[in-house]
Design a protein around this motif. Structure first.
Motif, PDB file in Angstrom:
ATOM      1  N   CYS A  24      36.056  43.925  51.353  1.00 47.15           N
ATOM      2  CA  CYS A  24      37.330  44.638  51.460  1.00 47.15           C
ATOM      3  C   CYS A  24      38.011  44.662  50.097  1.00 47.15           C
ATOM      4  O   CYS A  24      38.212  43.617  49.471  1.00 47.15           O
ATOM      5  CB  CYS A  24      38.232  43.980  52.486  1.00 47.15           C
ATOM      6  N   HIS A  25      38.391  45.852  49.672  1.00 44.64           N
ATOM      7  CA  HIS A  25      38.995  46.060  48.364  1.00 44.64           C
ATOM      8  C   HIS A  25      40.485  46.395  48.468  1.00 44.64           C
ATOM      9  O   HIS A  25      41.082  46.848  47.491  1.00 44.64           O
ATOM     10  CB  HIS A  25      38.261  47.192  47.633  1.00 44.64           C
ATOM     11  N   ARG A  30      42.739  41.701  47.620  1.00 43.94           N
ATOM     12  CA  ARG A  30      42.617  41.430  46.186  1.00 43.94           C
ATOM     13  C   ARG A  30      43.637  40.394  45.741  1.00 43.94           C
ATOM     14  O   ARG A  30      43.323  39.487  44.983  1.00 43.94           O
ATOM     15  CB  ARG A  30      42.745  42.724  45.385  1.00 43.94           C
ATOM     16  N   LYS A  31      44.870  40.488  46.241  1.00 46.76           N
ATOM     17  CA  LYS A  31      45.888  39.503  45.865  1.00 46.76           C
ATOM     18  C   LYS A  31      45.572  38.126  46.444  1.00 46.76           C
ATOM     19  O   LYS A  31      45.791  37.110  45.799  1.00 46.76           O
ATOM     20  CB  LYS A  31      47.274  39.964  46.309  1.00 46.76           C
ATOM     21  N   HIS A  36      37.798  41.250  45.394  1.00 43.67           N
ATOM     22  CA  HIS A  36      37.649  41.748  46.761  1.00 43.67           C
ATOM     23  C   HIS A  36      37.245  40.591  47.658  1.00 43.67           C
ATOM     24  O   HIS A  36      36.820  39.533  47.184  1.00 43.67           O
ATOM     25  CB  HIS A  36      36.642  42.899  46.841  1.00 43.67           C
ATOM     26  N   TRP A  37      37.400  40.781  48.982  1.00 43.18           N
ATOM     27  CA  TRP A  37      37.090  39.718  49.934  1.00 43.18           C
ATOM     28  C   TRP A  37      35.834  40.073  50.701  1.00 43.18           C
ATOM     29  O   TRP A  37      35.777  41.096  51.392  1.00 43.18           O
ATOM     30  CB  TRP A  37      38.246  39.506  50.901  1.00 43.18           C
ATOM     31  N   LYS A 108      40.654  49.767  45.373  1.00 43.27           N
ATOM     32  CA  LYS A 108      39.952  48.786  44.538  1.00 43.27           C
ATOM     33  C   LYS A 108      40.578  48.682  43.148  1.00 43.27           C
ATOM     34  O   LYS A 108      41.250  49.591  42.691  1.00 43.27           O
ATOM     35  CB  LYS A 108      38.464  49.111  44.431  1.00 43.27           C
ATOM     36  N   GLY A 109      40.339  47.561  42.509  1.00 39.29           N
ATOM     37  CA  GLY A 109      40.845  47.356  41.154  1.00 39.29           C
ATOM     38  C   GLY A 109      40.167  48.292  40.162  1.00 39.29           C
ATOM     39  O   GLY A 109      39.020  48.709  40.364  1.00 39.29           O
ATOM     40  N   ASP A 110      40.867  48.583  39.085  1.00 39.79           N
ATOM     41  CA  ASP A 110      40.304  49.482  38.065  1.00 39.79           C
ATOM     42  C   ASP A 110      39.402  48.749  37.087  1.00 39.79           C
ATOM     43  O   ASP A 110      38.779  49.360  36.239  1.00 39.79           O
ATOM     44  CB  ASP A 110      41.417  50.195  37.308  1.00 39.79           C
TER      45      ASP A 110
END
Length: 123
Positions: A24-25, A30-31, A36-37, A108-110
């Motif tokens: 999971c993104h 993410r936090k 990601h988890w 998702k993160g960049d």
């Protein structure tokens, strides 16, 4: 059967019959994890937990379970559903699993790319 635990071993769990595994993104995962988890999904009756899990209501529809001693994020549960996700990173030893899908990829993160050819879902 899989066995898992938090970082300090205050919480242990066993899992039978994993339904699927996901990365999971979403912003909350993410936090919570710093990336990601990765999780497995299991029917509630196929998950046994020992120890005190503390729950955080992260939205109106889901809660996240963690160890109150070491802070390990272990579980994600949708309210009213008979299934729960558990942290693949908390499994003790090999899982024998492969990711089935990536979810919430639009968030998702960049700083990374998803390049493993596993199916992706934007939400």
């Amino acid at each position: 059967m899989l066995t898992g635990s938090c970082n300090c071993k205050s919480i242990t769990f066993t899992v039978k019959n994993v339904i699927r595994s996901s990365a999971c993104h979403c912003g909350q995962c993410r936090k919570q994890t710093g990336h990601h988890w990765a999780s497995g999904l299991v029917v509630d009756d196929d998950l046994t937990v020992s120890g005190e899990v503390r729950w955080y209501a992260s939205s109106d529809f889901a809660k996240r379970g963690f160890c109150p001693d070491c802070g390990s994020f272990l579980f994600w549960k949708m309210v009213g559903e008979p299934k729960m996700s558990f942290s693949l990173g908390a499994i003790d030893g090999p899982t024998g699993l492969r990711l089935d899908r990536h979810i919430f990829t639009a968030d998702k993160g960049d700083y990374y790319d998803i390049a493993d050819n596993v199916p992706q879902r934007e939400n």
